[in-house]
Design a protein around this motif. Structure first.
Motif, short mmCIF file in Angstrom:
data_model
loop_
_atom_site.label_atom_id
_atom_site.label_comp_id
_atom_site.label_asym_id
_atom_site.label_seq_id
_atom_site.Cartn_x
_atom_site.Cartn_y
_atom_site.Cartn_z
N SER A 133 70.17 35.01 -58.19
CA SER A 133 69.85 34.16 -59.32
C SER A 133 70.23 32.72 -58.99
CB SER A 133 70.62 34.63 -60.56
OG SER A 133 70.51 33.68 -61.58
N GLU A 134 69.32 31.82 -59.24
CA GLU A 134 69.61 30.41 -59.01
C GLU A 134 70.50 29.85 -60.11
OE1 GLU A 134 65.85 28.47 -58.61
OE2 GLU A 134 65.24 29.76 -56.96
N LEU A 135 70.41 30.42 -61.31
CA LEU A 135 71.17 29.92 -62.44
C LEU A 135 72.60 30.43 -62.45
CD1 LEU A 135 68.51 30.32 -65.26
CD2 LEU A 135 69.17 28.23 -64.07
N TYR A 136 72.77 31.68 -62.11
CA TYR A 136 74.09 32.28 -62.21
C TYR A 136 74.16 33.45 -61.24
CZ TYR A 136 78.34 34.00 -64.39
OH TYR A 136 79.63 34.39 -64.62
N PRO A 137 75.02 33.36 -60.22
CA PRO A 137 75.09 34.46 -59.25
C PRO A 137 75.61 35.73 -59.92
CG PRO A 137 76.83 32.84 -58.85
CD PRO A 137 75.95 32.29 -59.95
N SER A 138 74.87 36.80 -59.72
CA SER A 138 75.26 38.07 -60.34
C SER A 138 74.55 39.21 -59.64
CB SER A 138 74.90 38.07 -61.83
OG SER A 138 73.51 37.93 -62.00
N GLN A 139 74.97 40.41 -59.96
CA GLN A 139 74.38 41.62 -59.38
C GLN A 139 74.03 42.58 -60.50
OE1 GLN A 139 73.72 42.23 -56.11
NE2 GLN A 139 74.36 40.12 -55.78
N PRO A 140 72.93 43.34 -60.36
CA PRO A 140 72.63 44.35 -61.37
C PRO A 140 73.70 45.45 -61.33
CG PRO A 140 71.10 44.52 -59.53
CD PRO A 140 71.95 43.31 -59.29
N ILE A 141 73.99 46.00 -62.49
CA ILE A 141 74.94 47.11 -62.57
C ILE A 141 74.16 48.39 -62.31
CG2 ILE A 141 76.51 48.38 -64.08
CD1 ILE A 141 77.06 45.68 -65.48
N LYS A 142 74.61 49.14 -61.32
CA LYS A 142 73.90 50.35 -60.92
C LYS A 142 73.96 51.42 -62.01
CE LYS A 142 74.44 49.63 -56.03
NZ LYS A 142 74.66 50.20 -54.74
N HIS A 143 72.93 52.25 -62.01
CA HIS A 143 72.82 53.41 -62.90
C HIS A 143 72.67 53.02 -64.37
CE1 HIS A 143 73.79 55.53 -59.28
NE2 HIS A 143 74.97 54.95 -59.21
N THR A 144 72.16 51.83 -64.62
CA THR A 144 71.80 51.45 -65.98
C THR A 144 70.33 51.07 -65.95
OG1 THR A 144 72.40 49.12 -65.65
CG2 THR A 144 74.11 50.56 -66.52
N ALA A 145 69.56 51.69 -66.78
CA ALA A 145 68.13 51.41 -66.81
C ALA A 145 67.57 51.72 -68.18
CB ALA A 145 67.40 52.25 -65.75
N TRP A 146 66.45 51.14 -68.47
CA TRP A 146 65.73 51.46 -69.70
C TRP A 146 64.84 52.65 -69.44
CZ3 TRP A 146 63.90 47.97 -74.01
CH2 TRP A 146 64.95 47.18 -74.46
N THR A 147 64.76 53.54 -70.43
CA THR A 147 63.84 54.67 -70.32
C THR A 147 62.42 54.19 -70.62
OG1 THR A 147 63.97 55.29 -72.65
CG2 THR A 147 65.67 56.21 -71.17
N ASP A 148 61.45 55.01 -70.27
CA ASP A 148 60.07 54.67 -70.60
C ASP A 148 59.87 54.58 -72.11
OD1 ASP A 148 59.40 54.48 -67.94
OD2 ASP A 148 58.48 56.46 -67.83
N GLU A 149 60.57 55.41 -72.88
CA GLU A 149 60.50 55.32 -74.34
C GLU A 149 61.00 53.97 -74.84
OE1 GLU A 149 62.51 58.61 -76.18
OE2 GLU A 149 60.71 59.85 -76.09
N ASP A 150 62.08 53.47 -74.24
CA ASP A 150 62.60 52.17 -74.63
C ASP A 150 61.60 51.06 -74.34
OD1 ASP A 150 64.98 53.43 -75.37
OD2 ASP A 150 65.98 52.96 -73.48
N VAL A 151 60.97 51.13 -73.18
CA VAL A 151 59.95 50.15 -72.81
C VAL A 151 58.80 50.19 -73.81
CG1 VAL A 151 58.24 49.52 -71.05
CG2 VAL A 151 60.57 50.11 -70.36
N MET A 152 58.36 51.40 -74.17
CA MET A 152 57.26 51.53 -75.13
C MET A 152 57.63 50.95 -76.48
SD MET A 152 54.34 52.66 -74.17
CE MET A 152 54.70 51.39 -72.94
N CYS A 153 58.83 51.22 -76.96
CA CYS A 153 59.24 50.67 -78.26
C CYS A 153 59.29 49.14 -78.21
CB CYS A 153 60.59 51.23 -78.68
SG CYS A 153 60.46 52.90 -79.34
N PHE A 154 59.78 48.59 -77.11
CA PHE A 154 59.83 47.13 -76.98
C PHE A 154 58.41 46.57 -76.97
CE2 PHE A 154 61.80 43.46 -74.35
CZ PHE A 154 61.95 42.69 -75.49
N LEU A 155 57.50 47.25 -76.29
CA LEU A 155 56.10 46.82 -76.28
C LEU A 155 55.52 46.89 -77.69
CD1 LEU A 155 53.45 46.13 -74.65
CD2 LEU A 155 53.04 48.60 -74.62
N LEU A 156 55.68 48.02 -78.35
CA LEU A 156 55.09 48.21 -79.67
C LEU A 156 55.69 47.28 -80.72
CD1 LEU A 156 54.89 52.10 -79.67
CD2 LEU A 156 53.06 50.46 -79.16
#
Length: 187
Positions: A83-106
């Motif tokens: 990240s150019e704004l703030y150095p960081s790393q993704p936290i492993k084993h955290t993800a959105w489910t496909d259902e979560d993605v669909m709700c955010f889309l809808l």
């Protein structure tokens, strides 16, 4: 990091309360699997030209900063880039489910009546994006939102290059064929 969303209940109940007419320019939701720098120029061009009103990443990512502090970003930094704004790393084993993605889309149907969605997740697995769209979202659109909402879902075929996929999506968007209902395109 599942948020426990129920796309069927949300779409049927919440959106039945939206009664005002909405704008004609579609918004574009982008699935996490298309988190790629090489598609950004096309996305920016589509917003600048008015082809889409906005481009929205449909996931959040938990990250940790250099001192161990945790925070959440909408979307994420493409893999292999810092990240150019703030150095960081993704936290492993955290993800959105496909259902979560669909709700955010809808949820964007609250402010848009035309939505386009792009993904390269073509699997038709139970609980997956493609199955949720076809088996849950499409019937609800037909039964409860007939004549109102339009959802175009563009799926990148495995053998299609990203450049050809983005050209295909652009053609779909420029056709302006946002008839009410659900349409799935394999590009």
């Amino acid at each position: 990091m599942a948020i426990g969303c129920n796309p069927e209940g949300f779409f049927r109940e919440t959106l039945s309360r939206v009664s005002r007419p909405l704008g004609a320019i579609p918004m574009l939701g982008v699935d996490e699997c298309l988190n790629r720098r090489d598609i950004e120029p096309a996305l920016s061009q589509w917003v600048a030209s008015g082809t889409v009103s906005q481009v929205v990443p449909l996931w959040y990512q938990r990250r940790s900063g250099p001192s161990g502090e945790m925070f959440v970003t909408q979307g994420s930094v493409p893999p292999g880039e810092g990240s150019e704004l703030y150095p960081s790393q993704p936290i492993k084993h955290t993800a959105w489910t496909d259902e979560d993605v669909m709700c955010f889309l809808l949820a964007h149907f609250v402010s848009h009546d035309r939505i386009a969605f792009i993904t390269e997740n073509t699997r038709n697995d139970v609980g997956g994006i493609r199955r949720l769209l076809s088996a849950v979202v499409a019937p609800i659109m037909e039964q409860h939102h007939r004549g109102r909402f339009s959802l175009l879902a563009c799926f990148k075929k495995p053998a299609t290059t990203y450049a050809l996929f983005m050209e295909g999506v652009e053609q779909q968007l420029e056709m302006g064929s946002f008839e009410p209902g659900f349409r799935l395109e394999l590009l």
